[in-house]
Motif scaffolding. Sequence first.
Motif, PDB file in Angstrom:
ATOM      1  N   ASN A  39       0.857  -1.184   0.000  1.00 59.70           N
ATOM      2  CA  ASN A  39       0.000   0.000   0.000  1.00 59.70           C
ATOM      3  C   ASN A  39       0.896   1.238   0.000  1.00 59.70           C
ATOM      4  OD1 ASN A  39      -1.296   2.195   2.093  1.00 59.70           O
ATOM      5  ND2 ASN A  39      -2.852   1.332   0.758  1.00 59.70           N
ATOM      6  N   ALA A  41       0.499   5.628   0.608  1.00 55.83           N
ATOM      7  CA  ALA A  41      -0.378   6.754   0.939  1.00 55.83           C
ATOM      8  C   ALA A  41       0.475   7.940   1.371  1.00 55.83           C
ATOM      9  CB  ALA A  41      -1.345   6.370   2.059  1.00 55.83           C
ATOM     10  N   VAL A  97      -2.394  10.282  -7.102  1.00 56.07           N
ATOM     11  CA  VAL A  97      -3.154   9.052  -7.363  1.00 56.07           C
ATOM     12  C   VAL A  97      -3.167   8.178  -6.110  1.00 56.07           C
ATOM     13  CG1 VAL A  97      -3.253   6.929  -8.733  1.00 56.07           C
ATOM     14  CG2 VAL A  97      -2.709   9.111  -9.837  1.00 56.07           C
ATOM     15  N   CYS A  98      -2.034   8.082  -5.434  1.00 58.57           N
ATOM     16  CA  CYS A  98      -1.960   7.263  -4.224  1.00 58.57           C
ATOM     17  C   CYS A  98      -2.848   7.805  -3.113  1.00 58.57           C
ATOM     18  CB  CYS A  98      -0.519   7.167  -3.735  1.00 58.57           C
ATOM     19  SG  CYS A  98       0.572   6.214  -4.815  1.00 58.57           S
ATOM     20  N   ILE A 100      -5.917   8.784  -3.563  1.00 58.79           N
ATOM     21  CA  ILE A 100      -7.313   8.435  -3.855  1.00 58.79           C
ATOM     22  C   ILE A 100      -7.755   7.309  -2.922  1.00 58.79           C
ATOM     23  CG2 ILE A 100      -8.863   7.462  -5.608  1.00 58.79           C
ATOM     24  CD1 ILE A 100      -7.091   8.796  -7.730  1.00 58.79           C
ATOM     25  N   ASP A 101      -8.978   7.394  -2.433  1.00 61.46           N
ATOM     26  CA  ASP A 101      -9.529   6.361  -1.551  1.00 61.46           C
ATOM     27  C   ASP A 101     -10.061   5.210  -2.398  1.00 61.46           C
ATOM     28  OD1 ASP A 101     -10.336   5.022   0.691  1.00 61.46           O
ATOM     29  OD2 ASP A 101     -12.117   6.254   1.049  1.00 61.46           O
ATOM     30  N   PHE A 102      -9.144   4.418  -2.928  1.00 64.77           N
ATOM     31  CA  PHE A 102      -9.519   3.297  -3.785  1.00 64.77           C
ATOM     32  C   PHE A 102     -10.194   2.186  -2.984  1.00 64.77           C
ATOM     33  CE2 PHE A 102      -5.904   4.853  -6.482  1.00 64.77           C
ATOM     34  CZ  PHE A 102      -6.607   4.991  -7.669  1.00 64.77           C
ATOM     35  N   ASP A 107      -4.934  -1.767  -6.650  1.00 66.29           N
ATOM     36  CA  ASP A 107      -3.566  -1.500  -6.193  1.00 66.29           C
ATOM     37  C   ASP A 107      -3.207  -0.078  -6.584  1.00 66.29           C
ATOM     38  OD1 ASP A 107      -0.833  -1.271  -5.876  1.00 66.29           O
ATOM     39  OD2 ASP A 107      -0.356  -3.222  -6.718  1.00 66.29           O
ATOM     40  N   GLU A 108      -3.138   0.827  -5.581  1.00 64.45           N
ATOM     41  CA  GLU A 108      -2.880   2.230  -5.908  1.00 64.45           C
ATOM     42  C   GLU A 108      -1.467   2.450  -6.432  1.00 64.45           C
ATOM     43  OE1 GLU A 108      -4.193   2.020  -2.281  1.00 64.45           O
ATOM     44  OE2 GLU A 108      -2.316   0.910  -2.221  1.00 64.45           O
ATOM     45  N   ALA A 111      -1.798   1.646  -9.997  1.00 63.66           N
ATOM     46  CA  ALA A 111      -2.625   2.674 -10.624  1.00 63.66           C
ATOM     47  C   ALA A 111      -1.841   3.958 -10.849  1.00 63.66           C
ATOM     48  CB  ALA A 111      -3.848   2.956  -9.754  1.00 63.66           C
ATOM     49  N   ALA A 112      -0.896   4.251  -9.952  1.00 64.21           N
ATOM     50  CA  ALA A 112      -0.075   5.455 -10.077  1.00 64.21           C
ATOM     51  C   ALA A 112       1.089   5.263 -11.039  1.00 64.21           C
ATOM     52  CB  ALA A 112       0.454   5.865  -8.705  1.00 64.21           C
TER      53      ALA A 112
END
Length: 220
Positions: A39, A41, A97-98, A100-102, A107-108, A111-112
Amino acid sequence: MDWAASDLGERDLYKLLVNTVLPRPIALVTTVDKKGRANAAPFSFFNVFSHAPPLVVLGIEGRSGTEPLKDTMRNIRETGGFVVNLVDRAMVAAMQVCAIDFPSEIDEIAAAGLDTVASVKVGAPRLAASPVQLECRETVSLSFGTKHRNLVIGEIVHLHIRDGIVDERLHVDIDKLDLVGRLHGSDWYIGLGDRFQEPRQTLDGWRERTRSTIPEGEMS
């Protein structure tokens, strides 16, 4: 203007603090859960806290509901480790992007568009794009407030700095570092370009300047 903190609501306190305590460094924190899922953030309630021992501090707000701990805090509690990846200008969009409350199935990091690298001493991966990566082990965590706010103190156990930024005397080229800090409002950041130098003062120098301002004949 002045206020008693107890007279201000949470939102008003947040607004005043994050718009006055500026700039704030950004920690893009990577962790893994007990199953090894990674993860990432970002946090701007963050700073280096000490060099002996080398410590960082993170302020991590929780959430309401049946699962009050955010992924970062839960993973730190499960594994005891995390990585602080500092953010340069080239990483800002990916960092956003990280944030974002996915939902949990996304997988952030992927995604980033960020690549990860294995750490040396903790289970959490590092972000290859970050110019500075601090591997940390949790030492103390304290819980505060109604929003499950946690204050995490981590000891830095391994440092990674991009090649070409530090010379053989351990002098850091901050222009090559190109870090950004968090500013006011929802989308404002600042780089390291606007800076000035003010030499540190000494007691002897202060005394000499003070003497020079006293008119002759008034010296005791």
